[in-house]
Design a protein around this motif. Structure first.
Motif, PDB file in Angstrom:
ATOM      1  N   ALA A 122       0.840  -1.201   0.000  1.00  0.00           N
ATOM      2  CA  ALA A 122       0.000   0.000   0.000  1.00  0.00           C
ATOM      3  C   ALA A 122       0.874   1.250   0.000  1.00  0.00           C
ATOM      4  N   ASN A 123       0.376   2.308  -0.644  1.00  0.00           N
ATOM      5  CA  ASN A 123       1.089   3.595  -0.759  1.00  0.00           C
ATOM      6  C   ASN A 123       2.344   3.481  -1.608  1.00  0.00           C
ATOM      7  N   LEU A 124       2.446   2.443  -2.443  1.00  0.00           N
ATOM      8  CA  LEU A 124       3.632   2.305  -3.298  1.00  0.00           C
ATOM      9  C   LEU A 124       3.714   3.469  -4.280  1.00  0.00           C
ATOM     10  N   GLU A 125       4.919   3.985  -4.422  1.00  0.00           N
ATOM     11  CA  GLU A 125       5.185   5.038  -5.398  1.00  0.00           C
ATOM     12  C   GLU A 125       6.567   4.801  -6.005  1.00  0.00           C
ATOM     13  N   LEU A 126       6.604   4.742  -7.331  1.00  0.00           N
ATOM     14  CA  LEU A 126       7.855   4.597  -8.065  1.00  0.00           C
ATOM     15  C   LEU A 126       8.107   5.914  -8.778  1.00  0.00           C
ATOM     16  N   ARG A 127       9.181   6.577  -8.392  1.00  0.00           N
ATOM     17  CA  ARG A 127       9.457   7.923  -8.884  1.00  0.00           C
ATOM     18  C   ARG A 127      10.859   7.988  -9.467  1.00  0.00           C
ATOM     19  N   ARG A 128      10.987   8.751 -10.567  1.00  0.00           N
ATOM     20  CA  ARG A 128      12.298   8.943 -11.183  1.00  0.00           C
ATOM     21  C   ARG A 128      12.658  10.416 -11.124  1.00  0.00           C
ATOM     22  N   GLU A 166      11.866   2.010   1.706  1.00  0.00           N
ATOM     23  CA  GLU A 166      12.279   2.880   0.612  1.00  0.00           C
ATOM     24  C   GLU A 166      13.577   2.356   0.014  1.00  0.00           C
ATOM     25  N   HIS A 167      13.654   2.397  -1.320  1.00  0.00           N
ATOM     26  CA  HIS A 167      14.847   1.951  -2.035  1.00  0.00           C
ATOM     27  C   HIS A 167      15.233   3.042  -3.029  1.00  0.00           C
ATOM     28  N   THR A 168      16.507   3.362  -3.072  1.00  0.00           N
ATOM     29  CA  THR A 168      17.037   4.357  -3.999  1.00  0.00           C
ATOM     30  C   THR A 168      18.086   3.704  -4.881  1.00  0.00           C
ATOM     31  N   PHE A 169      17.916   3.824  -6.216  1.00  0.00           N
ATOM     32  CA  PHE A 169      18.810   3.175  -7.168  1.00  0.00           C
ATOM     33  C   PHE A 169      19.423   4.214  -8.103  1.00  0.00           C
ATOM     34  N   ASP A 170      20.596   3.888  -8.602  1.00  0.00           N
ATOM     35  CA  ASP A 170      21.274   4.700  -9.608  1.00  0.00           C
ATOM     36  C   ASP A 170      20.819   4.203 -10.980  1.00  0.00           C
ATOM     37  N   ASP A 180      10.641  -6.582 -12.452  1.00  0.00           N
ATOM     38  CA  ASP A 180      11.905  -6.596 -11.725  1.00  0.00           C
ATOM     39  C   ASP A 180      12.946  -5.814 -12.516  1.00  0.00           C
ATOM     40  N   ALA A 181      13.866  -5.193 -11.808  1.00  0.00           N
ATOM     41  CA  ALA A 181      14.944  -4.453 -12.452  1.00  0.00           C
ATOM     42  C   ALA A 181      16.130  -5.369 -12.706  1.00  0.00           C
ATOM     43  N   VAL A 182      16.760  -5.215 -13.872  1.00  0.00           N
ATOM     44  CA  VAL A 182      18.039  -5.852 -14.165  1.00  0.00           C
ATOM     45  C   VAL A 182      19.080  -4.753 -14.008  1.00  0.00           C
ATOM     46  N   MET A 183      19.745  -4.744 -12.862  1.00  0.00           N
ATOM     47  CA  MET A 183      20.607  -3.616 -12.496  1.00  0.00           C
ATOM     48  C   MET A 183      21.855  -4.129 -11.797  1.00  0.00           C
ATOM     49  N   SER A 229      15.129  -6.575  -6.109  1.00  0.00           N
ATOM     50  CA  SER A 229      15.063  -6.068  -7.479  1.00  0.00           C
ATOM     51  C   SER A 229      13.651  -5.715  -7.920  1.00  0.00           C
ATOM     52  N   GLN A 230      12.651  -5.959  -7.087  1.00  0.00           N
ATOM     53  CA  GLN A 230      11.261  -5.756  -7.503  1.00  0.00           C
ATOM     54  C   GLN A 230      10.922  -4.274  -7.560  1.00  0.00           C
ATOM     55  N   LEU A 231      10.442  -3.833  -8.725  1.00  0.00           N
ATOM     56  CA  LEU A 231       9.989  -2.457  -8.893  1.00  0.00           C
ATOM     57  C   LEU A 231       8.485  -2.338  -8.746  1.00  0.00           C
ATOM     58  N   LEU A 232       7.740  -3.323  -9.259  1.00  0.00           N
ATOM     59  CA  LEU A 232       6.285  -3.326  -9.155  1.00  0.00           C
ATOM     60  C   LEU A 232       5.828  -4.721  -8.758  1.00  0.00           C
ATOM     61  N   PRO A 233       4.928  -4.849  -7.783  1.00  0.00           N
ATOM     62  CA  PRO A 233       4.334  -6.142  -7.468  1.00  0.00           C
ATOM     63  C   PRO A 233       3.346  -6.527  -8.571  1.00  0.00           C
ATOM     64  N   PRO A 234       2.708  -7.702  -8.471  1.00  0.00           N
ATOM     65  CA  PRO A 234       1.718  -8.048  -9.490  1.00  0.00           C
ATOM     66  C   PRO A 234       0.698  -6.933  -9.698  1.00  0.00           C
ATOM     67  N   CYS A 235       0.594  -6.461 -10.937  1.00  0.00           N
ATOM     68  CA  CYS A 235      -0.244  -5.332 -11.305  1.00  0.00           C
ATOM     69  C   CYS A 235      -0.697  -5.546 -12.743  1.00  0.00           C
ATOM     70  N   PRO A 236      -1.577  -4.709 -13.289  1.00  0.00           N
ATOM     71  CA  PRO A 236      -1.958  -4.868 -14.695  1.00  0.00           C
ATOM     72  C   PRO A 236      -0.742  -4.864 -15.614  1.00  0.00           C
ATOM     73  N   LYS A 237      -0.698  -5.794 -16.548  1.00  0.00           N
ATOM     74  CA  LYS A 237       0.468  -5.919 -17.418  1.00  0.00           C
ATOM     75  C   LYS A 237       0.747  -4.639 -18.199  1.00  0.00           C
ATOM     76  N   PRO A 238      -0.263  -3.919 -18.720  1.00  0.00           N
ATOM     77  CA  PRO A 238       0.063  -2.648 -19.406  1.00  0.00           C
ATOM     78  C   PRO A 238       0.797  -1.650 -18.514  1.00  0.00           C
ATOM     79  N   THR A 239       0.497  -1.659 -17.215  1.00  0.00           N
ATOM     80  CA  THR A 239       1.205  -0.759 -16.298  1.00  0.00           C
ATOM     81  C   THR A 239       2.674  -1.144 -16.189  1.00  0.00           C
ATOM     82  N   ALA A 240       2.948  -2.450 -16.006  1.00  0.00           N
ATOM     83  CA  ALA A 240       4.332  -2.912 -15.905  1.00  0.00           C
ATOM     84  C   ALA A 240       5.093  -2.644 -17.201  1.00  0.00           C
ATOM     85  N   GLU A 241       4.442  -2.885 -18.350  1.00  0.00           N
ATOM     86  CA  GLU A 241       5.108  -2.635 -19.627  1.00  0.00           C
ATOM     87  C   GLU A 241       5.380  -1.145 -19.836  1.00  0.00           C
ATOM     88  N   ALA A 242       4.423  -0.298 -19.429  1.00  0.00           N
ATOM     89  CA  ALA A 242       4.613   1.146 -19.597  1.00  0.00           C
ATOM     90  C   ALA A 242       5.778   1.652 -18.751  1.00  0.00           C
TER      91      ALA A 242
END
Length: 488
Positions: free
Chosen positions: A249-255, A271-275, A299-302, A312-325
């Motif tokens: 809950a309250n997940l936010e992925l920000r760049r 909270e996770h911060t990546f380069d 998942d991120a390949v980093m 490495s998880q950026l998004l949990p199970p969610c609508p596939k168009p969201t993950a692809e976008a």
């Protein structure tokens, strides 16, 4: 206020004097139970008080013996009550900074700050400041990541783009939670713990359970089993939804320019911060049940981040168009994320069918022999039909899922059915290639192409490609391989 670069040692927040003793009490529950049993057996309650006092005293001593400092070239953590340890991390090796705030930490305005260098560090080898005042974390994070991010921010040829939110958690994502079987695993684990403690035997001998057994005999065993299965499934769904809600809950992925920031959690905020400059692609994971309802996980390949699990998880199970976008936004290659793939040919398809139909064939032979000798239950044949139908579906799905895409600076590999995944790996991150063949693969004329990289899970496979095309696929991905004898 952020601690400056200095050679002085600093202590953690004094509020940890309230947290460490509580954590030690919870961690040393077996010791406290032993002291309670010893006090009861000897008739001396001082043993119980002594055990509690030692545990609490150890928790208090942790604060006095834990210090850290941020130098110009490295950060150091000094810990240990009985045995002193100094952990040093070069600042130019820091790959990500994460925070984890449990409920008690949040009530006190604290958080746990963890520094990752990309190595598998656990226990005594992990660099974690437990705990820092929450208001100091943003500044400290900027200081720790300054060496890797400063050159990009100071480059006038590449102005810093304004920050933007790539994805936010939606309540509708909860519909994918029961499809991951997390709740069922929790129920099975709890049942195993209860059975080991002997509580289950006492419950079985209770009058209520005897009355339930008598009632089951009157209404029929099948009805009771069906009701029990429904209750377990309902409990599994409830636990899965609750676990997903509390965790994501309250997940936010920000760049923000070259920083990718992920935060999530209801009671325990992480909270996770990546380069971003260490990003080498992404993986779309589509378990069968989640995929049937149009979902996927990203998942991120980093480099510097473990390729499996939550790290490495950026998004949990969610609508596939969201993950692809989101993945398209990160790598700016929509053709790589959702473009068509090259099939591996009829030989690879035949191998998928042979593997899927082996089990039904063996079961059918066993039932035939049993029917001719001792007999089999009537329900065995419908069960065999169900197994065969599922195996046919599995063979078709695995055949359709298998494919790859090479060239244009990227390698895409997709395979699997129950756990289908689409790996999108940048060619710049691939450092080596391997063509592997088992005995059966050599007879069939196919091979598995393995791309080695320092990012993610370290190796990404293209399964059952025609053996005579394996090295050409590698060469089309990595131009430096084109002049070798294998590629020719």
């Amino acid at each position: 206020m952020t601690q400056p670069v200095t050679q002085d040692w600093h202590r953690l927040s004094p509020r940890m004097l309230l947290v460490h003793p509580v954590h030690e009490v919870l961690r040393q529950i077996p010791v406290l139970i032993g002291s309670l049993v010893l006090g009861s057996a000897t008739g001396n309650p001082l043993w119980t008080l002594l055990g509690l006092g030692l545990v609490v005293g150890y928790g208090v001593a942790r604060w006095f013996t834990t210090t850290y400092r941020i130098g110009a070239d490295e950060v150091q953590l000094r810990t240990g009550v009985l045995q002193r340890k100094v952990l040093s991390v070069p600042r130019n090796r820091i790959r990500s900074v994460s925070t984890d705030a449990r409920l008690l930490h949040r009530l006190l305005g604290l958080t746990v700050l963890e520094v990752s260098t990309g190595q598998q560090a656990v226990g005594e080898t992990s660099f974690a400041l437990d705990a820092m005042p929450a208001r100091e974390v943003p500044g400290l994070r900027a200081v720790l990541l300054a060496d890797s991010l400063a050159p990009a921010r100071e480059d006038p040829a590449h102005p810093v783009a304004p920050g933007r939110v790539l994805a936010r958690w939606q309540p509708s994502w909860l519909r994918y939670s029961p499809l991951t079987l997390t709740g069922l695993v929790m129920i099975v684990a709890a049942f195993g713990v209860v059975s080991q403690t002997g509580v289950l035997g006492a419950v079985q001998d209770s009058p209520a359970v005897r009355a339930g057994v008598n009632a089951a005999e009157s209404v029929g065993v099948l009805v009771v089993v069906a009701v029990g299965v429904l209750v377990v499934l309902a409990a599994s769904v409830a636990l899965s939804v609750a676990q997903s809600l509390v965790t994501y809950a309250n997940l936010e992925l920000r760049r923000d320019a070259d920083i990718l920031h992920l935060s999530h959690g209801l009671l325990r905020v992480r909270e996770h911060t990546f380069d971003m400059r260490r990003l080498r692609g992404g993986t779309l994971r589509e378990p069968l049940l989640v995929r049937m309802f149009g979902g996927a996980r990203l998942d991120a390949v980093m480099t510097g981040v473990a390729g499996a699990g939550e790290a490495s998880q950026l998004l949990p199970p969610c609508p596939k168009p969201t993950a692809e976008a989101v993945l398209t936004d990160l790598i700016a290659r929509p053709d790589v994320v959702s473009g068509l793939l090259t099939a591996h040919g009829p030989v690879a398809t035949r191998r998928r069918w042979m593997r899927a139909m082996t089990l039904p064939a063996l079961v059918a032979c066993g039932l035939g022999v049993a029917a001719a000798t001792v007999g089999v239950p009537v329900w065995s044949w419908p069960a065999l039909a169900v197994l065969t139908s599922f195996s046919v579906f599995l063979a078709v799905d695995r055949s359709r899922s298998l494919g790859h895409r090479a060239g244009g600076g990227w390698l895409v590999a997709r395979a699997g059915s129950l756990q289908r995944r689409r790996d999108c790996v940048a060619a710049a991150g691939i450092v080596g290639w391997t063509v592997r063949q088992t005995l059966l693969q050599r007879r069939a004329g196919v091979a598995t192409l393995v791309a080695a990289t320092a990012a993610g899970v370290k190796r990404y496979e293209v399964v059952d490609v025609p053996a005579d095309r394996a090295w050409s696929i590698a060469a089309s991905t990595s131009p430096w391989l084109g002049d070798t004898a294998w590629a020719r």
